[in-house]
Design a protein around this motif. Sequence first.
Motif, PDB file in Angstrom:
ATOM      1  N   ILE A   1       0.851  -1.188   0.000  1.00  0.00           N
ATOM      2  CA  ILE A   1       0.000   0.000   0.000  1.00  0.00           C
ATOM      3  C   ILE A   1       0.889   1.241   0.000  1.00  0.00           C
ATOM      4  N   ASP A   2       0.656   2.107  -0.960  1.00  0.00           N
ATOM      5  CA  ASP A   2       1.406   3.354  -1.088  1.00  0.00           C
ATOM      6  C   ASP A   2       0.707   4.407  -0.227  1.00  0.00           C
ATOM      7  N   LEU A   3       1.280   4.689   0.941  1.00  0.00           N
ATOM      8  CA  LEU A   3       0.629   5.596   1.885  1.00  0.00           C
ATOM      9  C   LEU A   3       0.499   7.018   1.348  1.00  0.00           C
ATOM     10  N   LYS A   4       1.483   7.479   0.567  1.00  0.00           N
ATOM     11  CA  LYS A   4       1.387   8.825  -0.017  1.00  0.00           C
ATOM     12  C   LYS A   4       0.230   8.892  -1.009  1.00  0.00           C
ATOM     13  N   ASP A   5       0.090   7.871  -1.834  1.00  0.00           N
ATOM     14  CA  ASP A   5      -1.007   7.816  -2.793  1.00  0.00           C
ATOM     15  C   ASP A   5      -2.346   7.744  -2.059  1.00  0.00           C
ATOM     16  N   THR A   6      -2.401   6.938  -1.014  1.00  0.00           N
ATOM     17  CA  THR A   6      -3.630   6.804  -0.235  1.00  0.00           C
ATOM     18  C   THR A   6      -4.022   8.135   0.391  1.00  0.00           C
ATOM     19  N   GLU A   7      -3.058   8.840   0.966  1.00  0.00           N
ATOM     20  CA  GLU A   7      -3.337  10.161   1.561  1.00  0.00           C
ATOM     21  C   GLU A   7      -3.824  11.144   0.499  1.00  0.00           C
ATOM     22  N   ALA A   8      -3.199  11.139  -0.672  1.00  0.00           N
ATOM     23  CA  ALA A   8      -3.617  12.047  -1.752  1.00  0.00           C
ATOM     24  C   ALA A   8      -5.044  11.734  -2.197  1.00  0.00           C
ATOM     25  N   ARG A   9      -5.375  10.455  -2.300  1.00  0.00           N
ATOM     26  CA  ARG A   9      -6.731  10.052  -2.694  1.00  0.00           C
ATOM     27  C   ARG A   9      -7.760  10.449  -1.624  1.00  0.00           C
ATOM     28  N   LEU A  10      -7.368  10.305  -0.356  1.00  0.00           N
ATOM     29  CA  LEU A  10      -8.249  10.728   0.732  1.00  0.00           C
ATOM     30  C   LEU A  10      -8.544  12.222   0.650  1.00  0.00           C
ATOM     31  N   GLN A  11      -7.505  13.013   0.448  1.00  0.00           N
ATOM     32  CA  GLN A  11      -7.681  14.460   0.365  1.00  0.00           C
ATOM     33  C   GLN A  11      -8.548  14.848  -0.829  1.00  0.00           C
ATOM     34  N   ALA A  12      -8.333  14.186  -1.966  1.00  0.00           N
ATOM     35  CA  ALA A  12      -9.138  14.483  -3.156  1.00  0.00           C
ATOM     36  C   ALA A  12     -10.607  14.132  -2.913  1.00  0.00           C
ATOM     37  N   ALA A  13     -10.849  12.993  -2.275  1.00  0.00           N
ATOM     38  CA  ALA A  13     -12.232  12.590  -1.984  1.00  0.00           C
ATOM     39  C   ALA A  13     -12.880  13.573  -1.014  1.00  0.00           C
ATOM     40  N   GLN A  14     -12.142  14.011  -0.015  1.00  0.00           N
ATOM     41  CA  GLN A  14     -12.683  14.963   0.953  1.00  0.00           C
ATOM     42  C   GLN A  14     -12.997  16.313   0.289  1.00  0.00           C
ATOM     43  N   ARG A  15     -12.130  16.744  -0.632  1.00  0.00           N
ATOM     44  CA  ARG A  15     -12.394  17.984  -1.365  1.00  0.00           C
ATOM     45  C   ARG A  15     -13.681  17.860  -2.188  1.00  0.00           C
ATOM     46  N   THR A  16     -13.832  16.731  -2.870  1.00  0.00           N
ATOM     47  CA  THR A  16     -15.024  16.508  -3.685  1.00  0.00           C
ATOM     48  C   THR A  16     -16.276  16.505  -2.821  1.00  0.00           C
ATOM     49  N   LEU A  17     -16.196  15.849  -1.670  1.00  0.00           N
ATOM     50  CA  LEU A  17     -17.355  15.776  -0.780  1.00  0.00           C
ATOM     51  C   LEU A  17     -17.731  17.136  -0.193  1.00  0.00           C
ATOM     52  N   SER A  18     -16.751  18.005  -0.033  1.00  0.00           N
ATOM     53  CA  SER A  18     -17.033  19.319   0.553  1.00  0.00           C
ATOM     54  C   SER A  18     -17.443  20.365  -0.485  1.00  0.00           C
ATOM     55  N   ASP A  19     -17.326  20.041  -1.776  1.00  0.00           N
ATOM     56  CA  ASP A  19     -17.689  20.980  -2.842  1.00  0.00           C
ATOM     57  C   ASP A  19     -19.199  20.949  -3.053  1.00  0.00           C
ATOM     58  N   GLU A  20     -19.852  22.062  -2.833  1.00  0.00           N
ATOM     59  CA  GLU A  20     -21.311  22.121  -2.940  1.00  0.00           C
ATOM     60  C   GLU A  20     -21.814  21.994  -4.383  1.00  0.00           C
ATOM     61  N   HIS A  21     -20.923  22.112  -5.363  1.00  0.00           N
ATOM     62  CA  HIS A  21     -21.333  22.028  -6.766  1.00  0.00           C
ATOM     63  C   HIS A  21     -21.101  20.640  -7.364  1.00  0.00           C
ATOM     64  N   THR A  22     -20.709  19.702  -6.545  1.00  0.00           N
ATOM     65  CA  THR A  22     -20.427  18.350  -7.037  1.00  0.00           C
ATOM     66  C   THR A  22     -21.728  17.616  -7.340  1.00  0.00           C
ATOM     67  N   SER A  23     -21.752  16.922  -8.478  1.00  0.00           N
ATOM     68  CA  SER A  23     -22.952  16.164  -8.859  1.00  0.00           C
ATOM     69  C   SER A  23     -23.158  14.991  -7.894  1.00  0.00           C
ATOM     70  N   GLU A  24     -24.371  14.484  -7.886  1.00  0.00           N
ATOM     71  CA  GLU A  24     -24.695  13.365  -6.994  1.00  0.00           C
ATOM     72  C   GLU A  24     -23.834  12.139  -7.315  1.00  0.00           C
ATOM     73  N   MET A  25     -23.618  11.885  -8.596  1.00  0.00           N
ATOM     74  CA  MET A  25     -22.799  10.735  -8.999  1.00  0.00           C
ATOM     75  C   MET A  25     -21.368  10.885  -8.493  1.00  0.00           C
TER      76      MET A  25
END
Length: 170
Positions: free
Chosen positions: A92-116
């Motif tokens: 498991i690449d921990l740096k990649d995992t952290e980057a993916r976590l941050q990207a997912a959190q950004r997407t979840l916090s964006d009010e303009h993100t589509s439901e999909m």
Amino acid sequence: MAHIPTFRLHVVDVHGEVYYGDARFVAVPAEMGEVGILPGHAPLLSRMRPGELRITKGDGVLQILFLDGGMLEVQPYLVSILADASLRVPDIDLKDTEARLQAAQRTLSDEHTSEMNLLMAEQELKRELAKLQAHQRYQQNLQMGKTDGYDWRRPPLTGIPQVNIHDLEG
């Protein structure tokens, strides 16, 4: 020394066999929660969610793998796991995992993100958090001497056809 009962465990993913051997116990990330399996377990069929597969081998040594969903079939003395994908926890690449976590959190916090995209980000967040948890448990068990690492080697992928998507569309 008393005989400790075991069962046969077979784990495969899209790339081939991941693990095959005797186990005393396995903990599987089933869709509705973790399932602990001992020899003689009642038959069961379940979908799996991303998470760690903990295997207590016949010799008592613990191994932890990360599974990215799939199917579980339990028979009294045979457990079969068909994983969508799997990773050895040390891979498991921990740096990649952290980057993916941050990207997912950004997407979840964006009010303009589509439901999909919200649903996809939520799944990504769950998967990456499960990877981190598997890695943390592996490190704890390694420090306590409860695991010996991994004794399986995935054979190299051979005979994979090269597919050009543009040729298929044209």
